[in-house]
Design a protein around this motif. Structure first.
Motif, PDB file in Angstrom:
ATOM      1  N   VAL A  23      -3.727   0.004  -5.591  1.00  0.00           N
ATOM      2  CA  VAL A  23      -2.496   0.566  -6.046  1.00  0.00           C
ATOM      3  C   VAL A  23      -2.681   1.283  -7.362  1.00  0.00           C
ATOM      4  O   VAL A  23      -1.984   2.230  -7.672  1.00  0.00           O
ATOM      5  N   TYR A  67      -0.229  -3.997  -0.577  1.00  0.00           N
ATOM      6  CA  TYR A  67      -0.060  -2.734  -1.289  1.00  0.00           C
ATOM      7  C   TYR A  67       1.343  -2.671  -1.888  1.00  0.00           C
ATOM      8  O   TYR A  67       2.291  -3.184  -1.298  1.00  0.00           O
ATOM      9  N   THR A  68       1.467  -1.991  -3.010  1.00  0.00           N
ATOM     10  CA  THR A  68       2.807  -1.862  -3.573  1.00  0.00           C
ATOM     11  C   THR A  68       3.668  -0.955  -2.702  1.00  0.00           C
ATOM     12  O   THR A  68       4.881  -1.103  -2.668  1.00  0.00           O
ATOM     13  N   GLY A  71       5.143  -3.155  -0.406  1.00  0.00           N
ATOM     14  CA  GLY A  71       6.141  -3.925  -1.135  1.00  0.00           C
ATOM     15  C   GLY A  71       7.452  -3.173  -1.284  1.00  0.00           C
ATOM     16  O   GLY A  71       8.536  -3.762  -1.252  1.00  0.00           O
ATOM     17  N   ASP A 505       0.527  -8.824 -10.362  1.00  0.00           N
ATOM     18  CA  ASP A 505       1.545  -8.990  -9.330  1.00  0.00           C
ATOM     19  C   ASP A 505       2.919  -9.268  -9.914  1.00  0.00           C
ATOM     20  O   ASP A 505       3.919  -9.156  -9.226  1.00  0.00           O
ATOM     21  N   HIS A 596       7.610  -4.643 -11.031  1.00  0.00           N
ATOM     22  CA  HIS A 596       6.611  -5.423 -10.294  1.00  0.00           C
ATOM     23  C   HIS A 596       5.976  -4.611  -9.171  1.00  0.00           C
ATOM     24  O   HIS A 596       4.927  -4.986  -8.662  1.00  0.00           O
ATOM     25  N   LEU A 597       6.593  -3.491  -8.786  1.00  0.00           N
ATOM     26  CA  LEU A 597       5.956  -2.616  -7.800  1.00  0.00           C
ATOM     27  C   LEU A 597       5.311  -1.414  -8.477  1.00  0.00           C
ATOM     28  O   LEU A 597       4.693  -0.570  -7.830  1.00  0.00           O
ATOM     29  N   ASN A 598       5.531  -1.301  -9.759  1.00  0.00           N
ATOM     30  CA  ASN A 598       4.847  -0.353 -10.635  1.00  0.00           C
ATOM     31  C   ASN A 598       5.063   1.131 -10.388  1.00  0.00           C
ATOM     32  O   ASN A 598       5.106   1.900 -11.319  1.00  0.00           O
TER      33      ASN A 598
END
Lengths: 611, 320
Positions: A23, A67-68, A71, A505, A596-598
């Motif tokens: 990611v 993977y984000t 997510g 994470d 948190h998923l950036n």
């Protein structure tokens, strides 16, 4: 954890961190500017949120998906016990909030036992499965998830989190693997039926359903970040229907059961994913999500970030699926004050330079402290920042823990003027280390995105110091899972230095997902993601203490000490603390960034303006 | 560089005038070529490119910029955007702050070197294999002709990518890969010509006089193939240059730091919207060079055989 346990717990961590780290490539870009969610009028219901991008999800099964990008979809079609709220206030956005659980467990409300080792969690009423006949999600559905995590076909993305905290999870995992191990005489075929039978006949000591509405977790040690672990998407409940499919099989992917406001209505691997409304979902049972758009559509197969950016600007797509805003577009967008550009995040050390302690090259140069320190002094961090869009997005970093994560205490053990590197001190340290004429090193780099330029940038710094670097390209898709995970590439000296990335994470109380995976001595490849195989008893001890600390403050002090030791040992060269620029089409409103998923906005809060 | 020699060399060899009136075929061809203004212009462009490539270190000294050094302070904006053409960087800089002019000139070295060496290798292999297959016929021909078909029908780019990613990219590797995928088209033409020539009476005569197959192939047959081979080789050079650029573009070329037009084009992809020079100059150099070789090739063909259109028309269409 004892050392032996440690090495077991991270056994399958390869897959996990591969995903977590992959990611990083995505998040890796630069820019700066406003981008906000101000007065946008009343939300509008309806429309299709269109995403375009390059690749597919890693797994559909929430238990293994890491993977984000995956997510992001899971945010829309799954729910967990706890999750992160959509908030423009970063401090709020990184704190877990109840989702299917009724409240956060504390000692006061009896959710956490006095010894900190038992968590009792009540489930919310009226949360339904999106099955033909909607039925309530019960505690047993969560127990099933924790069992499915251990399945030998496609196990949980991050086994370390569960093995190190839950009583009996590791043992369950071992038993499960053994029961289906081909080398075992009476091993069973891993068919859906056999897997389900194993799960239904065997229990995990630390995960029990007291009744339909009450879950009880027993921990091996107190863990102040256990709620964060329960907020990962791995813990998404599993309906009984999942017993019919092999985890993450092609059949599974076509038969997911939704708990969130959307459900997967179409999935064509590598081409398209479409989410439509899940009619079983009720707004009044979900404190976190809204659901303004009718459909979410992901179209894949678009490899060029510039092309995706063009589509977003023209409005033919709304969001990028997995490609960053091109570095080159950012100044233009910023100077035009484009309201659709936003800069978010931070708290991410990406990429960083890791030294391969196991390399035999140049008289084992990489295992010599002075050589590693010399390289720490040589690197021009401002130049590296320019590759990712310059100083408005990248702040030079000198810690192993980036700011915004527990234990960050600013230090700079290798200061250079303007953070631009110091050739003379680098040369001097090399002389002291016994390399008056410099040395030759091998560097592996990913041959996509900004990575070739990062490699050339640090190679030039090292060249000025007298270190000749041979640059070998590695395909992005092979980099973590195949190349770095193969310990032989390290021990044979195929690479001495390389620049991977890492995205935690979760943020806040997150030493378990920041320092431990990267520097734990039991986490060397192939077992884990301590790619350089840095080993320090003191750091191991400090991290073990921090993970079982009574309070977050106590843990923070221990993490900071570990960070300092790592930097004294010069195990890595941190480059920069990186922010993420994100762009959306002009009709996208209420785009709230999920730390948190950036690299993603919350799909359940976005609404679309106009036609 | 040898490319131009290739096109021009045979001329002096055939020049020896036998009488005042008589003009050898080579001389006739030369006079036709000289009259072809497009071909001569192309030749001049190629010679200039070669001169620039040879003089690359001179340009580096003149600007004071090496092709690989990164000028992060002056060659990049604070946000990491290349700076445009100006006094310090004549053609602007690239995304790491390197001098685009110096890199483009050095890029000519790689392109011409790989293009010409790969062509020479491919031509040599193609001629030998084509001659042997055509002359001996029978089982030898069957095997070699099938080999030619196999190579011609290969998805060459995919194979090249696989090969390079297994063995690792390098200048030698890139050259060999290109040569490997280029010899077959020459071999096929040479084989066909040899089949026709070996039925001629003078070959019969040579054979009946006891000449060895080697002698017949290389002394009696080969000279008749020189003209088509020169044309094919000239046209192969631009293909090889583009092939190299494609491999570099895919990141499978030479070391990422060494300037190559294909790699520069790849790098410029996400910057061209804000830095037109980044795309235009390497692309222009590549276009100019390949176009010049193609036009020269056409000119040489017309000059060597004014009626040769039909012979080569199919081959050119078939080229990848």
């Amino acid at each position: 954890m004892t050392p032996s346990e440690r090495s077991r717990t991270v056994r399958t961590a390869v897959a996990i961190t591969t995903a977590a780290v992959l990611v990083a490539g995505l998040a890796a870009c630069g820019g700066g500017g406003g981008g906000g969610d101000g007065d946008e009028g009343p939300p509008r219901r309806g429309g299709t949120l269109k995403l375009v991008g390059a690749g597919d999800i890693d797994h559909m099964d929430p238990v293994s998906a890491y993977y984000t990008a995956t997510g992001f979809l899971e945010r829309a079609w799954t729910r967990q016990l706890f999750t992160y709220p959509a908030s423009t206030d970063r401090n709020k956005a990184i704190q877990p909030t109840p989702d299917i659980a009724t409240e956060l467990p504390t000692r006061q409300n009896g959710g956490i036992s006095a010894d900190g080792k038992t968590y009792t969690i009540k489930l919310r009423d009226g949360v339904m499965w999106g099955t033909q006949q909607p039925r309530e999600i019960v505690a047993e559905d969560f127990v099933r998830t924790f069992k499915r995590m251990a399945n030998p076909v496609q196990p949980v993305g991050a086994p370390g989190y569960f093995a190190s905290t839950l009583e009996g999870w590791q043992e369950y995992f071992d038993r499960y693997v053994k029961a289906f191990d081909e080398k075992n005489a009476n091993a069973k075929e891993p068919t859906a039926k056999n897997l389900a039978a194993f799960q239904n006949d065997n229990d995990i000591e630390g995960v029990q359903a007291k009744d339909d509405k009450t879950l009880v977790f027993k921990l091996r040690n107190p863990a102040t970040d256990f709620v964060n672990i329960l907020a990962t998407t791995f813990t998404t409940p599993s309906p009984v229907e999942y017993d019919r499919y092999v985890p993450d099989s092609a059949e599974f992917k076509q038969n997911t059961v939704s708990s969130g406001p959307y459900k997967i209505t179409k999935y064509t691997a590598g081409k398209e994913i479409v989410l439509g409304r899940n009619t079983a979902w009720r707004q009044n049972t979900d404190p976190v999500r809204n659901a303004w758009v009718d459909q979410i559509q992901v179209t894949q197969g678009q490899d060029s970030d510039a092309a995706v950016q063009q589509q977003l600007e023209s409005g033919s797509a709304d969001l990028s699926w997995d490609l960053p805003v091109p570095t080159s577009s950012i100044p233009q967008l910023q100077s035009a004050n484009d309201p659709n550009l936003g800069v978010y995040g931070g708290g991410i050390s990406n990429p960083y330079l890791v030294f391969n302690y196991r390399s035999p090259n140049a008289g084992k140069a990489m295992s010599k402290l002075k050589v590693r320190q010399a390289i720490n002094l040589a690197i021009d961090k401002v130049a590296l920042g320019k590759v990712y869009g310059g100083s408005s997005l990248n702040t030079p970093l000198h810690n192993a823990i980036p700011p915004g994560n527990v234990g960050y205490k600013p230090i700079n053990l290798y200061p250079t003027k303007g953070n631009q590197g110091d050739v003379n001190r680098c040369r001097q340290l090399l002389r002291e280390a016994g390399y008056p004429n410099g040395l030759k090193l091998n560097a592996a780099y990913r041959n996509s995105g900004n990575h070739p330029r990062i490699a050339q940038s640090y190679a030039q710094d090292l060249k000025e110091c007298g270190i000749q670097v041979t640059l070998s390209p590695v395909r992005q898709g092979d980099y973590y899972g195949t190349y770095l995970a193969d310990a032989r590439n390290a021990t044979e000296g195929k690479w001495d230095i390389t620049a991977p990335g890492w995205i935690p994470d979760w943020f806040g109380n997150n030493g378990r997902t920041v320092l431990q995976p990267l520097f734990d001595s039991g986490s060397c490849p192939p077992a884990g993601v301590n790619y350089g195989c840095y080993q320090s008893d003191r750091v191991d001890d400090l991290m073990d203490q921090a993970l079982t600390a009574k309070s977050e403050d106590e843990a923070a002090g221990l993490w900071a000490q570990a960070d300092r030791q790592i930097m004294e040992d010069a195990a890595i060269v941190p480059f920069q603390d990186q922010k993420t620029p994100l762009y959306h089409s002009s009709r996208v409103k209420n785009a709230i960034f999920l730390p948190h998923l950036n690299a993603y906005f919350d799909p359940t809060h976005v609404w679309l303006d106009g036609g | 560089m040898s490319v131009t020699d290739l096109a021009a060399e045979p001329m002096p060899a055939g020049l020896e005038p036998e009488s005042i009136e008589g003009r050898s075929p080579w001389r006739l061809a030369w006079s036709r070529l000289v009259r072809d203004r497009v071909a001569i212009a192309s030749l001049i462009v190629i010679l200039l490119m070669v001169a620039a490539a040879l003089a690359a270190p001179l340009f580096a000294a003149l600007t004071g910029h090496s092709p690989t050094d990164q000028y992060r302070e002056t060659g990049l904006t604070d946000q990491g955007i290349p700076v445009g053409p100006g006094a310090e960087f004549w053609l602007g800089t690239d995304s790491l702050g390197r001098d685009l002019f110096v890199r483009t000139v050095y890029g000519a070295r790689i392109s011409l070197l790989v293009g010409v060496v790969a062509t020479l290798l491919a031509t040599f292999a193609g001629v030998v294999i084509g001659l042997v297959a055509g002359y001996f016929g029978g089982i030898v021909d069957t095997i070699l002709a099938r080999a030619i078909d196999v190579v011609l029908s290969f998805p060459y780019l995919i194979f090249a990518m696989a090969l390079v990613s297994v063995i690792g990219p390098s200048l030698v590797m890139t050259t060999l890969v290109i040569a490997f995928f280029s010899w077959a088209s020459i071999a096929r033409i040479v084989r066909g010509q040899t089949l026709a020539i070996k039925e001629k009476e003078y070959i019969e005569a040579a054979r009946s006089l006891g000449a060895s197959p080697m002698r017949i192939m290389f002394v009696d047959v080969l000279p008749n193939l020189v003209a088509p081979v020169i044309v094919l080789a000239t046209l192969l050079v631009p293909t090889a240059i583009v092939f190299e650029a494609t491999l570099s573009w895919l990141g499978l070329g030479v070391d990422v730091r060494i300037p190559s037009w294909g790699a520069m084009l790849a790098e410029s992809q996400s910057f061209f919207r804000v830095a037109w020079w980044y795309l235009i100059f390497p692309a222009g150099a590549l276009l100019l060079t390949t176009l010049a070789f193609n036009l020269l090739g056409d000119g040489v063909r017309d000059a060597l055989d004014p009626r040769s259109e039909r012979l080569f028309a199919t081959r050119r269409k078939g080229k990848p």
